[in-house]
Design a protein around this motif. Structure first.
Motif, PDB file in Angstrom:
ATOM      1  N   LYS A 176      75.784 -26.001 -10.569  1.00  0.00           N
ATOM      2  CA  LYS A 176      74.473 -26.320 -10.028  1.00  0.00           C
ATOM      3  C   LYS A 176      74.636 -26.978  -8.664  1.00  0.00           C
ATOM      4  N   PHE A 177      73.585 -26.886  -7.894  1.00  0.00           N
ATOM      5  CA  PHE A 177      73.617 -27.484  -6.556  1.00  0.00           C
ATOM      6  C   PHE A 177      72.294 -28.205  -6.331  1.00  0.00           C
ATOM      7  N   ASP A 178      72.327 -29.528  -6.302  1.00  0.00           N
ATOM      8  CA  ASP A 178      71.149 -30.364  -6.093  1.00  0.00           C
ATOM      9  C   ASP A 178      71.194 -30.942  -4.679  1.00  0.00           C
ATOM     10  N   PHE A 179      70.042 -31.013  -4.041  1.00  0.00           N
ATOM     11  CA  PHE A 179      69.988 -31.541  -2.680  1.00  0.00           C
ATOM     12  C   PHE A 179      68.587 -32.060  -2.385  1.00  0.00           C
ATOM     13  N   THR A 180      68.488 -32.931  -1.398  1.00  0.00           N
ATOM     14  CA  THR A 180      67.204 -33.531  -1.027  1.00  0.00           C
ATOM     15  C   THR A 180      66.805 -33.084   0.378  1.00  0.00           C
ATOM     16  N   VAL A 181      65.494 -32.963   0.577  1.00  0.00           N
ATOM     17  CA  VAL A 181      64.934 -32.517   1.851  1.00  0.00           C
ATOM     18  C   VAL A 181      63.824 -33.474   2.264  1.00  0.00           C
ATOM     19  N   MET A 182      63.860 -33.902   3.517  1.00  0.00           N
ATOM     20  CA  MET A 182      62.820 -34.774   4.075  1.00  0.00           C
ATOM     21  C   MET A 182      62.083 -34.055   5.193  1.00  0.00           C
ATOM     22  N   SER A 183      60.764 -34.218   5.226  1.00  0.00           N
ATOM     23  CA  SER A 183      59.958 -33.787   6.367  1.00  0.00           C
ATOM     24  C   SER A 183      59.297 -35.026   6.949  1.00  0.00           C
ATOM     25  N   PHE A 308      80.299 -26.532  -2.405  1.00  0.00           N
ATOM     26  CA  PHE A 308      80.442 -26.859  -3.826  1.00  0.00           C
ATOM     27  C   PHE A 308      79.562 -25.968  -4.688  1.00  0.00           C
ATOM     28  N   HIS A 309      79.604 -24.692  -4.447  1.00  0.00           N
ATOM     29  CA  HIS A 309      78.753 -23.784  -5.208  1.00  0.00           C
ATOM     30  C   HIS A 309      79.578 -22.619  -5.695  1.00  0.00           C
ATOM     31  N   CYS A 310      79.200 -22.089  -6.849  1.00  0.00           N
ATOM     32  CA  CYS A 310      80.022 -21.044  -7.449  1.00  0.00           C
ATOM     33  C   CYS A 310      79.891 -19.714  -6.726  1.00  0.00           C
ATOM     34  N   LYS A 311      78.801 -19.507  -6.020  1.00  0.00           N
ATOM     35  CA  LYS A 311      78.606 -18.243  -5.308  1.00  0.00           C
ATOM     36  C   LYS A 311      78.936 -18.421  -3.833  1.00  0.00           C
ATOM     37  N   THR A 312      79.814 -17.582  -3.342  1.00  0.00           N
ATOM     38  CA  THR A 312      80.215 -17.710  -1.940  1.00  0.00           C
ATOM     39  C   THR A 312      79.131 -17.211  -0.995  1.00  0.00           C
ATOM     40  N   ASN A 313      78.234 -16.345  -1.478  1.00  0.00           N
ATOM     41  CA  ASN A 313      77.205 -15.793  -0.601  1.00  0.00           C
ATOM     42  C   ASN A 313      75.856 -16.474  -0.766  1.00  0.00           C
ATOM     43  N   ALA A 314      75.816 -17.602  -1.484  1.00  0.00           N
ATOM     44  CA  ALA A 314      74.551 -18.307  -1.667  1.00  0.00           C
ATOM     45  C   ALA A 314      74.065 -18.857  -0.329  1.00  0.00           C
ATOM     46  N   ALA A 315      72.749 -18.802  -0.133  1.00  0.00           N
ATOM     47  CA  ALA A 315      72.162 -19.295   1.120  1.00  0.00           C
ATOM     48  C   ALA A 315      70.781 -19.867   0.844  1.00  0.00           C
ATOM     49  N   ILE A 316      70.373 -20.811   1.685  1.00  0.00           N
ATOM     50  CA  ILE A 316      69.041 -21.400   1.614  1.00  0.00           C
ATOM     51  C   ILE A 316      68.454 -21.372   3.022  1.00  0.00           C
ATOM     52  N   CYS A 317      67.222 -20.926   3.128  1.00  0.00           N
ATOM     53  CA  CYS A 317      66.529 -20.868   4.414  1.00  0.00           C
ATOM     54  C   CYS A 317      65.643 -22.103   4.564  1.00  0.00           C
ATOM     55  N   ILE A 318      65.856 -22.863   5.632  1.00  0.00           N
ATOM     56  CA  ILE A 318      65.071 -24.065   5.920  1.00  0.00           C
ATOM     57  C   ILE A 318      64.298 -23.833   7.218  1.00  0.00           C
ATOM     58  N   ALA A 319      62.979 -23.968   7.150  1.00  0.00           N
ATOM     59  CA  ALA A 319      62.132 -23.787   8.334  1.00  0.00           C
ATOM     60  C   ALA A 319      61.378 -25.077   8.620  1.00  0.00           C
TER      61      ALA A 319
END
Length: 557
Positions: A176-183, A308-319
C-alpha cells in the motif's frame, strides 16, 4: 497610585507583590479588572504577577478571592472567573468591525467550545471518527483548533502523523502507498497590498511579509504534507526564500508564474522521499489569438511516481490551479477549467487506456453547488440558457446576466466539448475537394451548423471532493477563506475515488477499479469560528485562506 480607600487597608499586603513583574496599566487585562470584594463600587487597575509561584498566598483581607487560590493556580483560571470581564485582545482592529463579523448567525452553535469541537454532529457518517491530535495543530494560544477526521473502516486509532517517515519502509506496508496532500492559497503580498480594503480588520504589523512568511512556513512544517499545492506564490519570494526553505524540508518544487503583470503563480512541491517526478506540465490560460482568453491565470500538472510501491509503473497525476476571480466572467472560468482538464487528460492516460489516479487542487473561485462545481464532480454540464454571472455562484444576485454563448470557446482553441485536446489530422487534398463539392449553399450551412452545436460539456474523470462543505447535523457551511468582505468556500481538493471508498460521492460504481481511498482530512471551520480569532489573516494564520489537507491510499487496479 492606588485609590485612597485602598491606601487605608495598609501597606503589608503590597509586599506580597514584591519581586514580581507587573502588568502594564494600559493592558487589556488591567484596564477592565473590577474589585469584587469589599468594595464593589471601586474600579482600578489591579497589578497581577506575571509569574505566580505555587506557594503564593492571598492576603487575609482578600478572603473573597480565596476561591481562586490552589497549588496549581494559573492566570487563565483567574481570568475566567465571573468576577472579571476580559475583552479578547485578538479581536481588536484598527478600523471598524467588518460587516461579516457583525452578522447574526441564527441557529448556529458555538463550535469553538471543546465539547462542540468533538461532538458527533460534526461526523460525516457513522463510520467517520473524530480524532483530536493535541499539540499537532492549533496548539498556539489564540488559534481555533482544527482536528483530524478519520474514516473508521480503516482504523479508528490510525494516526497519520505517527511514524510517517518509516511507515512505507515496513514490510507490511509494501503493498500500500499512503500519502498526504495540501492545497493552500498563501496570499501573495502584492495582491494583499493591492486589495488592502479586504484586510481592514487586521493589525498592520500582521500583514507584513516578514511576519507572514515564518507563520506560513511553520504551518507547512507542522502539517508535513507529502505534496503541497500552493497558489498565489509571489515569484520574487519564491525565488529568494520559499523554494530554498521548502527544499531544506525535503521537497522538490515546480513553479509556474502567471503570464501577465501580477508576479505570482502556482507551485507543486513534493517530498523526494515519497515521489519521483515523471513530467511537469505548465498550463497557460492566456491566449493572444483568442479574445475570450485575455486573463493571465495558470495551472500546473505533475505526473509523479510513488516510491516504495510494488508496481514500477504506478503513477499519480497532481494538478494545481487558480481560476479567474471575476464573478461576472463564468465563460472564462469554464474555459480555463476545460483547458486544465484537457492537459490532465493528455498526461494521465496509462498503457491500458485508463487514467491513473488524479488529484486536482486549487482556488477555483466558485462556491459549492455552483454550475462550475457540479461540472467538476458530475462530469457533465448543460449550459444552455445559463447566465454568465451564475457559473461560479459567488454572488447571490449576479450582475452579469448575459447568457453563455454556444459554444463557449472558439474551435481554434483545439479543445473539444469533452475537455480533451482535439486530434489534429492533416486533411488530404482530395478529401477537402470532396467536402467542397458536397457543400450546400452558405445559408443552409449556417442553419445546419447551429443545430449541431452542443451546449453540453463533459469530462471523463470520476471526481469526488475531500470535503462535504457543510457540517452534517447543523447545515452550517464550512469556510476556506475569510476576510472583511466574505467568508466562503472556494478552495478544493478533488480526487478520483476507488470503488470501495465510502467517503466518495454516490454514483461512482462505473469508476475505475483502481483509484484513491480517502483516509482522513483536516477538518474545516465555520465563519463564526474564524471571527473568534479576528478572521483571516490573524496572528497565527497569515493567509486569508485556510490550508486544506487530506490523506489518501493508492488502490491497485
Amino acid at each position: 497610585m492606588l485609590p485612597r480607600h485602598m491606601q487605608r487597608l495598609g501597606r503589608d499586603w503590597i509586599t506580597h507583590w514584591n519581586g514580581f513583574q507587573l502588568f502594564s496599566l494600559n493592558s487589556p487585562f488591567c484596564s477592565c479588572v473590577r474589585w469584587a470584594g469589599h468594595y464593589p463600587w471601586a474600579s482600578f487597575p489591579l497589578p497581577v504577577p506575571a509569574d505566580v509561584s505555587a506557594n503564593w498566598r492571598l492576603p487575609p483581607f482578600l478572603a473573597p478571592w480565596r476561591q481562586f487560590q490552589n497549588s496549581n493556580w494559573q492566570l487563565d483560571n483567574f481570568t475566567q472567573s465571573c468576577c472579571f470581564h476580559l475583552p479578547n485582545p485578538s479581536m481588536k482592529s484598527e478600523g471598524e468591525e467588518p460587516l461579516t463579523k457583525k452578522r447574526r448567525l441564527s441557529g448556529q452553535r458555538d463550535t469553538t467550545a471543546p465539547e462542540a469541537a468533538t461532538s458527533c454532529d460534526q461526523k460525516e457518517s457513522s463510520c467517520l471518527s473524530l480524532a483530536q491530535d493535541e499539540g499537532k495543530y492549533g496548539s498556539k494560544k489564540g488559534t481555533v483548533k482544527r482536528h483530524w477526521e478519520y474514516f473508521c473502516q480503516h482504523s479508528r486509532t490510525m494516526k497519520i502523523f505517527e511514524n510517517k517517515a518509516t511507515d512505507q519502509s515496513n514490510t507490511d506496508s509494501e503493498a500500500k502507498f499512503d500519502f498526504t496532500v495540501m492545497s493552500y492559497n498563501i496570499l501573495s503580498q502584492n495582491l494583499l497590498e493591492d486589495n488592502s480594503h479586504l484586510y481592514k480588520h487586521c493589525r498592520q504589523r500582521l500583514l507584513i511579509w516578514t511576519y507572514r512568511f515564518p507563520n506560513i512556513l511553520q504551518e507547512i512544517k507542522q502539517l508535513n504534507a507529502d505534496v503541497l499545492c500552493l497558489q498565489e506564490v509571489q515569484e520574487d519570494h519564491y525565488r529568494k526564500e520559499i523554494k530554498s526553505s521548502l527544499e531544506s524540508l525535503g521537497y522538490h518544487c515546480e513553479y509556474k508564474m502567471r503570464t501577465g503583470r501580477k508576479p505570482d503563480g502556482c507551485a507543486i512541491c513534493f517530498k523526494t522521499s515519497k515521489f519521483s517526478l515523471i513530467s511537469s506540465n505548465p498550463v497557460e490560460f492566456f491566449r493572444r489569438d483568442i479574445p475570450l482568453l485575455d486573463r493571465d491565470n495558470v495551472g500546473l500538472v505533475l505526473l509523479l511516481q510513488p516510491r516504495f510501491h510494488c508496481k514500477t509503473n504506478a503513477a499519480i497525476c497532481i494538478a494545481n490551479t487558480h481560476l479567474l476571480y471575476n464573478p461576472r466572467r463564468g465563460d472564462i472560468k469554464l474555459t480555463q477549467l476545460a483547458m486544465l482538464l484537457a492537459e490532465i487528460a493528455s498526461v494521465a492516460p496509462q498503457k491500458d487506456g485508463t487514467f491513473c489516479p488524479i488529484i486536482i487542487c486549487g482556488d477555483f473561485n466558485s462556491v459549492p453547488g455552483s454550475p462550475l462545481y457540479k461540472f467538476i464532480k458530475e462530469g457533465k454540464l448543460n449550459y444552455k440558457g445559463l447566465a454568465i454571472g451564475k457559473v461560479s455562484g459567488q454572488e447571490q444576485f449576479p450582475r452579469g446576466q448575459r447568457i453563455l454563448s454556444i459554444p463557449i470557446w472558439p474551435k481554434k482553441l483545439g479543445i473539444s466539448q469533452n475537455c480533451m485536446y482535439e486530434i489534429k489530422q492533416e486533411q488530404k487534398e482530395e478529401n477537402a475537394g470532396e467536402k467542397l463539392k458536397a457543400k450546400p449553399d452558405s445559408t443552409e450551412e449556417i442553419v445546419i451548423a447551429s443545430e449541431n452545436l452542443s451546449s453540453k460539456l463533459q469530462h471523463h474523470f470520476k471526481l469526488s471532493s475531500v470535503y462535504s462543505h457543510y457540517f452534517p447535523e447543523t447545515g452550517i457551511p464550512e469556510v476556506t477563506t475569510c476576510h472583511s468582505r466574505s467568508a466562503v468556500t472556494v478552495d478544493y481538493i478533488f480526487y478520483s475515488a476507488a470503488n470501495d471508498d465510502t467517503a466518495a460521492q454516490p454514483g461512482l460504481e462505473d469508476s475505475l477499479h483502481g483509484g484513491l481511498k480517502l483516509l482522513g482530512r483536516l477538518a474545516l471551520l465555520t465563519e463564526k469560528d474564524l471571527w473568534t480569532v479576528n478572521g483571516l489573516p490573524n496572528e497565527n494564520n497569515s493567509s486569508d485562506h485556510l490550508p486544506l489537507l487530506a490523506e489518501f491510499r493508492l488502490i491497485e487496479q
